[in-house]
Scaffold this motif. Sequence first.
Motif, mmCIF file in Angstrom:
data_model
loop_
_atom_site.group_PDB
_atom_site.id
_atom_site.type_symbol
_atom_site.label_atom_id
_atom_site.label_comp_id
_atom_site.label_asym_id
_atom_site.label_seq_id
_atom_site.Cartn_x
_atom_site.Cartn_y
_atom_site.Cartn_z
ATOM 1 N N PHE A 1 -8.935 -9.335 -2.856
ATOM 2 C CA PHE A 1 -8.092 -10.009 -1.877
ATOM 3 C C PHE A 1 -7.597 -8.993 -0.866
ATOM 4 O O PHE A 1 -7.549 -7.787 -1.146
ATOM 5 C CB PHE A 1 -6.911 -10.714 -2.561
ATOM 6 N N VAL A 2 -7.238 -9.481 0.327
ATOM 7 C CA VAL A 2 -6.643 -8.612 1.344
ATOM 8 C C VAL A 2 -5.181 -8.422 0.961
ATOM 9 O O VAL A 2 -4.422 -9.384 0.871
ATOM 10 C CB VAL A 2 -6.769 -9.208 2.752
ATOM 11 N N SER A 3 -4.800 -7.196 0.698
ATOM 12 C CA SER A 3 -3.438 -6.905 0.244
ATOM 13 C C SER A 3 -2.548 -6.361 1.354
ATOM 14 O O SER A 3 -1.323 -6.344 1.215
ATOM 15 C CB SER A 3 -3.475 -5.923 -0.931
ATOM 16 N N ALA A 4 -3.137 -5.917 2.447
ATOM 17 C CA ALA A 4 -2.411 -5.426 3.620
ATOM 18 C C ALA A 4 -3.420 -5.343 4.760
ATOM 19 O O ALA A 4 -4.633 -5.434 4.527
ATOM 20 C CB ALA A 4 -1.795 -4.055 3.361
ATOM 21 N N ALA A 5 -2.928 -5.174 5.969
ATOM 22 C CA ALA A 5 -3.838 -5.034 7.103
ATOM 23 C C ALA A 5 -4.831 -3.904 6.840
ATOM 24 O O ALA A 5 -4.439 -2.810 6.424
ATOM 25 C CB ALA A 5 -3.055 -4.750 8.378
ATOM 26 N N ASP A 6 -6.110 -4.194 6.998
ATOM 27 C CA ASP A 6 -7.203 -3.230 6.825
ATOM 28 C C ASP A 6 -7.373 -2.745 5.387
ATOM 29 O O ASP A 6 -8.057 -1.745 5.149
ATOM 30 C CB ASP A 6 -7.027 -2.010 7.749
ATOM 31 N N THR A 7 -6.780 -3.433 4.415
ATOM 32 C CA THR A 7 -6.855 -2.995 3.015
ATOM 33 C C THR A 7 -7.235 -4.160 2.112
ATOM 34 O O THR A 7 -6.610 -5.213 2.140
ATOM 35 C CB THR A 7 -5.506 -2.424 2.546
ATOM 36 N N VAL A 8 -8.277 -3.940 1.300
ATOM 37 C CA VAL A 8 -8.693 -4.913 0.299
ATOM 38 C C VAL A 8 -8.452 -4.311 -1.078
ATOM 39 O O VAL A 8 -8.800 -3.159 -1.334
ATOM 40 C CB VAL A 8 -10.179 -5.300 0.468
#
Length: 76
Positions: free
Chosen positions: A44-51
Amino acid sequence: LDFPSTLAQTDSDLTITVIGAAIGDRVVVAPPAMPLTGSTYTAFVSAADTVTVRLSVYGITAKDPASGTFVVSVFK
């Protein structure tokens, strides 16, 4: 990715950078091999630009999967 040994009934998370990923985007993860019995992978995407790629162990024993190259796709 190289997940650590993960105890039964727990999760281990690793993060990767995916430029352009945003909260709410859909994510599909393809591990390099079938998950070990009693475990699964999700992402899942946990923060902008971070999976975040998560190993969840549902079985009754710890799991220590081999490291490998995962394919992660993010859909807008």
